[in-house]
Structure formats: C-alpha cells, structure tokens
Write a protein that holds these residues in place. Structure first.
Motif, PDB file in Angstrom:
ATOM      1  N   TYR A 210       0.815  -1.213   0.000  1.00 29.23           N
ATOM      2  CA  TYR A 210       0.000   0.000   0.000  1.00 29.23           C
ATOM      3  C   TYR A 210       0.848   1.263   0.000  1.00 29.23           C
ATOM      4  CZ  TYR A 210      -3.707   3.240   1.242  1.00 29.23           C
ATOM      5  OH  TYR A 210      -4.589   4.276   1.257  1.00 29.23           O
ATOM      6  N   THR A 211       1.801   1.341   0.937  1.00 27.06           N
ATOM      7  CA  THR A 211       2.523   2.606   1.070  1.00 27.06           C
ATOM      8  C   THR A 211       3.703   2.693   0.106  1.00 27.06           C
ATOM      9  OG1 THR A 211       3.847   1.735   2.861  1.00 27.06           O
ATOM     10  CG2 THR A 211       1.869   2.934   3.473  1.00 27.06           C
TER      11      THR A 211
ATOM     12  N   GLU B 290      -6.656   0.920  -2.183  1.00 26.31           N
ATOM     13  CA  GLU B 290      -6.887   0.053  -1.023  1.00 26.31           C
ATOM     14  C   GLU B 290      -7.299  -1.337  -1.490  1.00 26.31           C
ATOM     15  OE1 GLU B 290      -8.339   3.144  -1.344  1.00 26.31           O
ATOM     16  OE2 GLU B 290      -6.770   4.061  -0.118  1.00 26.31           O
TER      17      GLU B 290
ATOM     18  N   ILE C  73      -5.361  -0.549   6.024  1.00 27.43           N
ATOM     19  CA  ILE C  73      -5.069   0.246   4.835  1.00 27.43           C
ATOM     20  C   ILE C  73      -6.306   0.941   4.310  1.00 27.43           C
ATOM     21  CG2 ILE C  73      -3.028  -1.048   4.144  1.00 27.43           C
ATOM     22  CD1 ILE C  73      -4.861  -2.508   2.123  1.00 27.43           C
TER      23      ILE C  73
END
Lengths: 390, 336
Positions: free
Chosen positions: A142-143, A258, A337
């Motif tokens: 995700y990041t 997401e 998330i």
C-alpha cells in the motif's frame, strides 16, 4: 468380572450410563453459564443506559464509504452500510481466492520443476512470503508500491485509456450499445454448438476409439462464431475512457489503491501456502505411476491430466480448504489500509453507536457462514476426487 | 489487533456486574492509581515523549484528577485508546475516565453509557491540503479525495458537509490517526480532515510544515471533553470540578509557582476556598482539603497547561478557549 459386561452395549452408542450422565451435567453447566452471562450483560447494558438490540440497523448511517459494489449514499441505514461491507469482503475474498489459486498452482509446479533456477526462485518466494506477517506485506504494497505511483496529474499510461496513479488504477469501462442483444443471442447459440461438438467428440471416442480434440475444437468453434457475430452486429460494445478532471480521473472503471493492495497482499501471501499444498500433492504421487505411463508411450499432457493431477488433488484440496478460510478471515486486515470491508464499516458503526456486542455477533455470523460454505464446497470437490474403495 | 481489544471491552461490559455503578472513588483509592484513557498519539493533547512520558492537555487533565484524588500526579496509568474504543473502554469500566479529544454529542451522552464532564477544548473540524494544490476553500474539494479516521464524528461531519454543499468527496477511512496522516503524506488524498487543533498538531510534526495549509472553513462544532461511566454521579462531580478548579485557578491568578504562597497568604476568599485554606471545598465532592492545591502544584492552572502543550509547541491561539473575561468560553462554575 465377566466377559459379557465388557462387550455390553447401550442405546447411547456404546457409552456407559455414567459417562452419559457426566456429559449431560457438563452440558447443563455450560448452558447455565452462558445464560447467566447473557442475563448479566443485559442487566449491565440497561443499568448504563446503553441501548441494546438490533434496532439501530434501521437508523440513518451518515457515514461515507469510498468503495461500494451497490449504490450507497450516507442517507442509507446502518444495516445497508453493513451489507456494503459484507459485499466488499465477499468481492475481495472471491477475487483473491481465484488469483491465489492460479498463482499457487504455478508456484507449486515451479517448486518441483527440474529447472534448478525456477525451483529455487519458487522456494525463496514461498519462504519469504510465509515468514513475513501479512500485515507488513499489505502495508508494504500500500505505502511503498502503490504510494510510489505518480499523482493523477502526471499518470503512468502503459496503453491508451489505462492510467496508473496513486489514487488508483483507471481503465476504460465497456459500455453496451445497440445490437448487443443480437450478439448475446449469437453467443448463447455458439456456446450450445460448442458443447454439442464436445459431447459428440466424447461419444465418437467411446464408440470408435478415435480421439477427436473435442475441447479445443469446441473452443475454436465458439471463438469463430462469436467473433463473426460481434462484427456482424456492428461491434455493439463501446468504451468509456477515464479522463482527468480537476482533482482526479472521472469515468471508466476505477480500482482503488486500497482494493488493489488488499487483493495483492492476500494473493501473494495465500499463494505461498497453496503452492506448498500443490507441491506436496505432486510429491505424494508415486514416481512409478508416471514411469509406468511413460513406458506405455502416453503423451505427457495425458499423464498430467489423468494420472498425476487426480492423485495430487487428494492431498492438495483438504489443505487448501484451510487456506481459503484463512484468506477470508485475513481480509479483515483491510482496516489497516483503509479498505471499507465488513470489519472496517462495522468498527465505524461501533464507534458511533457503542453497540459492540451486536456488531461482533454479526461479524462472527458472517465469517462463519462464508467459511462453512467454502468448507461444504471444498468437501464436495474432495469427495469427487477421492479413490472409491470397494 | 484492535478488534480484539474492542471485543475484550465488550466482554468486559458483559462480565463486570455493576461494578462501576458506584464507588469509582473507592476503587481508585484502593488501587492507588487512576486508569485514564488517552489517544494513541496526538501531539499537544496526549503523546508519549522520547522518554515515554505522556504529554499534552489531555494527559495533564488525567494528572490533575490523580493529584486531586490521590495527592499524587504521578499515580496515573495511561491507556492508549483508538477512536472506536474510547467510549467503550470507559463505559465498560476498563478505565475510570477518558481524556481523549472526544466530542461531546447528545447520542454518546444519552445512549452509550457515558457522561461528559466539562469541555477542556472548544474545537471545530477543518481541512488540511498541500499548499501547492492551490485549494483555498473546502468547497473546492469537489471530485477530490479526503483521508479521515474511523469511529469519529469527523467521518459523519465530512459526509454531512458534502451533502450540504452538494459536492462529491471520496472518503478514505482509516482505523487509526497515524494511518490517515501517513496516507495523506504519501499523497493518497487531496486533503486530511479532523479537528483543526489536531491538524495543527500533525502539521508541526511534518518535516516541512509550510508546505501544508489548514483551510479557514470549520465545518462543525467540536467541544472536546473528558468522559466517565454513566451512573456514578460523585465520580462525575470529581472530574468536572477538578477541571473547573483548573479554569478558576487561571482566573484567580494561581499558578504552579505561586500556589503555596497563595494558599498561605492570599486574602481573597475565592482563592482560600479553592485551595482549602478557609473552607474545605474538596469535601463537597468527597476529596481532601488540598485537592486543588495538589493539582495546581503538579500541572499548573488551565492557562499554564494550554500554554505548555498547545501555544508554545504548536502555535495555537487561545481563541474560544480563552477565559470568559477575555472573550473566550472558559468559564468555571463558582466554587463555594
């Protein structure tokens, strides 16, 4: 002490009267314990002025949900919002199960491959993914992976109409136009023709012993007819291409970061386990079986399809059932998330109503239902591949 | 992980048979420590410093209550709570009070088993955007994405605001504040929304604060107040009057530096009552005579707490949180 007393059986499946009494007493204790807890909870909730019951599910939710399969706006009820969450959980689980099965089979086959490099890479994949907590994999995807994509102002566009950005992946959306019904009708006819060809080919083989490529032939027939029909009906499927407007892309289909991260994380993680199931399934087939088939001169495709796979599946399916169940439960890590799954939306409802007991009961009921259904389906599949012993 | 704690809290409601109904004061006294729910880390309100000591307005309110009740501001067990745990933890008796940027709403007060004590910070919900985006008003967020934390009134206000302004705003909802801030930092969202004071507190922790703008629109009223479990009126009185005491102390000019001197020498009857030199005011709520003297000596008056935690590190103005005499809303009920 007589011989007779040892073999005496009772109406309770061979258990003695004493054992039955003890079990009944324990059951009674447990049930009364549950009853006392329930009464106690009710009294406590009332004392503190906390509303209980499921009436709140009918109240207006007022909360925003970013990703929804069905039409949603904040004026809908809490019950409807929870339903949106259930559908999101189901969608993520279904897609992740399909993709992780495909990837898992590839990994498992690669692990037993005679190609040294391929086998080692698959082994490293399995060990790495299995030994890193899923939460970390999710946050990483995700990041770091999604987070390093560019802003929608300046997207990566691998092909026309497809845009990769940190606000999501935007792809053209198929739009139905005039003449689609004719095309649909042609597709149904083509499918019927392909199926009849396949059935004919099987019968032909049974009666004459000559092999006709029924599946491939049927597929070719289907493809040819539908392609012709598509153009004959005037290409009735158009596309809506996403376009950048103001702050973000609009139109087309959007895959939210997401959603992409959650599916990716779940697939990568579960595929490692399924790969091991496939590997152990293949390893469980006695090499003599394959050697015997090879000695008869049977083609390697048929060896795999008719000799190796049926035996490997007996070992693979029960273990994979567990992994599917874990995948469904793991999807609840979505809260980390920001994907609005059932747990995330339920958590919001708890925060706004304080009715944790009801929501937790609903979570448990839904997960239990999903996993029991998976279990039933997989057990059915398993019973089909077990050796029938006489 | 957090789900499990919520579950535990729910089970705690189930299991604790009317324990928190009465006698929270006795419970705290016999334990010798006050269990106080705080946030998981909001600089200025409650945030552990490099030595692990909790700092901030919320944390200091916990200390003031511990000092008033136990005579020892250090006798606090800080319990970090997420947004969705904050109400449940106190209604279930897991903590004796929560001092955690919680908005006083009718539903929480009436139907969720908790009581609010007294507002310690008047706030409003705002938006932060990147300065380079050129956005100057929240209404320009149409079509944009906003990061928000779950289980808060913030989430509802955002939906209400979008509805009222008839704009489309995509909300990305996170379980924790840290996750929401991180997502904003990685440019997942055009804006981050929460109480304006917290936006200021987050901005100061960024490596380049001036690259971010807090929009002037406030879209809600957010009176933040500590809460206690519903049903123990005496305990509610204790927390409320400790907060009034801190506000009154600022009004009367009592500080942590001069409190001993004021207690011994002040001729002002209000000061004498507050510090227990003439009338034993602590006795009204079941506490000792030096309740406020201990609290002020430990954490200072409301103004000192505000200055130490919010004005100096974050540059927040007093605004609505000034004393009533100075045009603010901080107004202590008479202590007599």
């Amino acid at each position: 002490m007589s011989f007779k007393s040892k073999t005496r059986s009772t109406a309770w499946g061979g258990q003695s009267m004493g054992a039955v009494l003890v079990q009944a007493a324990v059951l009674g204790l447990v049930l009364s314990g549950v009853y006392v807890l329930f009464q106690n909870t009710q009294a406590n909730l009332q004392d503190r002025g906390i509303e209980s019951g499921f009436a709140f599910l009918g109240h207006e939710a007022g909360l925003p949900i970013g990703d929804s399969l069905i039409e949603y706006d904040p004026t809908r009820s809490y019950g409807y919002a929870f339903l949106v969450g259930i559908l999101n959980t189901l969608l993520v689980s279904a897609i992740a199960i399909i993709l992780s099965t495909i990837l898992g089979i590839l990994i498992g086959v690669a692990r037993v491959s005679s190609n040294w490099l391929l086998a080692k890479m698959a082994a490293i994949y399995v060990e790495a993914l299995r030994n890193i907590p899923l939460l970390l994999t999710l946050i990483f995807v995700y990041t770091v992976v999604i987070g390093s994509l560019p802003h929608p102002r300046d997207p990566i566009s691998p092909m026309d109409g497809v845009y990769l950005t940190k606000r999501g992946v935007f792809v053209p959306r198929p739009v139905v136009e005039d003449g689609f019904q004719i095309f649909l009708l042609a597709t149904v006819i083509a499918a019927a023709m392909a199926a009849s060809f396949w059935i004919w080919a099987r019968n032909h083989k049974r009666t004459t012993g000559r092999s006709v490529p029924g599946f491939l032939g049927g597929l070719a027939l289907f493809t040819a007819i539908t392609t012709l029909a598509f153009f004959a009906s005037g290409s009735p499927v158009g596309v809506e291409v996403p376009a950048y407007r103001g702050l973000n892309f609009a139109g087309g289909l959007t895959l939210k970061p997401e959603f992409v991260s959650l599916v990716t994380g779940l697939v990568l993680y579960t595929a490692a386990y399924i790969g091991e199931n496939v590997r152990s399934g293949i390893a469980s087939v006695h090499p003599g079986q394959i050697e015997a088939a090879n000695a008869l001169g049977v083609s390697s495709g048929i060896v795999t399809r008719l000799i190796m796979l049926p035996q490997a599946l007996r070992v693979t399916i029960p273990a994979t059932t567990n992994d599917y169940a874990s995948l469904v439960k793991n999807s609840s890590l979505a809260v980390a998330i920001g994907f609005p799954d059932m747990v995330s939306i339920g958590g919001t409802i708890i925060g706004q109503n304080g009715q944790a007991i009801e929501i937790i009961a609903m979570w448990m009921a839904v997960y239990l239902t999903i996993n029991l259904l998976i279990s039933v389906a997989m057990n059915f599949l398993n019973s089909r591949v077990q050796i029938v012993e006489r | 992980m957090k789900i499990r704690i919520t579950t535990l809290a729910a089970l705690a409601v189930a299991a604790s048979a009317g324990m928190a109904q009465a006698g929270t004061l006795e419970k705290v006294r016999s334990a010798g420590v006050l269990a106080c729910g705080v946030s998981e880390g909001v600089p200025g309100f409650s945030n552990p410093n490099s030595e692990g000591r909790w700092e901030g307005l919320d944390a200091d309110i916990c200390r003031a209550v511990a000092a008033a009740v136990l005579g020892d501001a250090g006798a606090v067990r800080f319990v970090p709570l997420s947004s969705k745990q904050k109400v449940l933890a106190v209604s279930s008796g897991q903590v004796e009070m929560t001092s955690r940027t919680t908005t006083w709403t009718m539903k929480r007060d009436g139907a969720e088993g908790v009581d609010f004590t007294q507002v310690i910070f008047f706030d409003g919900q705002g938006f932060m955007v990147r300065a380079e985006s050129g956005i100057t008003s929240a209404k320009e967020l149409d079509g944009g994405t906003v990061c928000v934390t779950t289980g808060t009134t913030t989430e509802l206000n955002l939906a209400d605001f979008a509805r009222a302004q008839n704009i489309q705003v995509e909300a990305v909802v996170f379980d924790g504040k840290r996750e929401a801030v991180e997502a904003y930092m990685t440019d997942r969202c055009d804006a981050l929304t929460t109480d304006a004071s917290q936006l200021a507190s987050f901005r100061i922790s960024f490596s380049n604060p001036s690259a971010h703008t807090i929009l002037p629109n406030l879209i809600s009223k957010e009176p933040l107040a500590p809460l206690v479990a519903h049903g123990d009126n005496n305990w509610k009185d204790i927390v409320s009057w400790t907060i009034y005491g801190l506000i009154a102390a600022e009004e009367l000019g009592i500080t942590s530096a001069n409190v001993d001197d004021m207690a011994a020498n002040s001729a002002n009857p209000d000061v004498q009552r507050l510090l227990g030199s003439s009338v034993d005011s602590g006795n009204f709520v079941g506490l000792g005579a030096t309740w406020m003297k201990d609290a002020i000596a430990a954490v200072g008056n409301y103004g000192e707490i505000f200055d130490r935690n919010l004005t100096r590190p974050l540059g927040l103005e007093r605004g609505l949180n000034a004393q009533w005499k100075d045009g603010g809303l901080m107004y202590a009920m008479p202590i007599r």
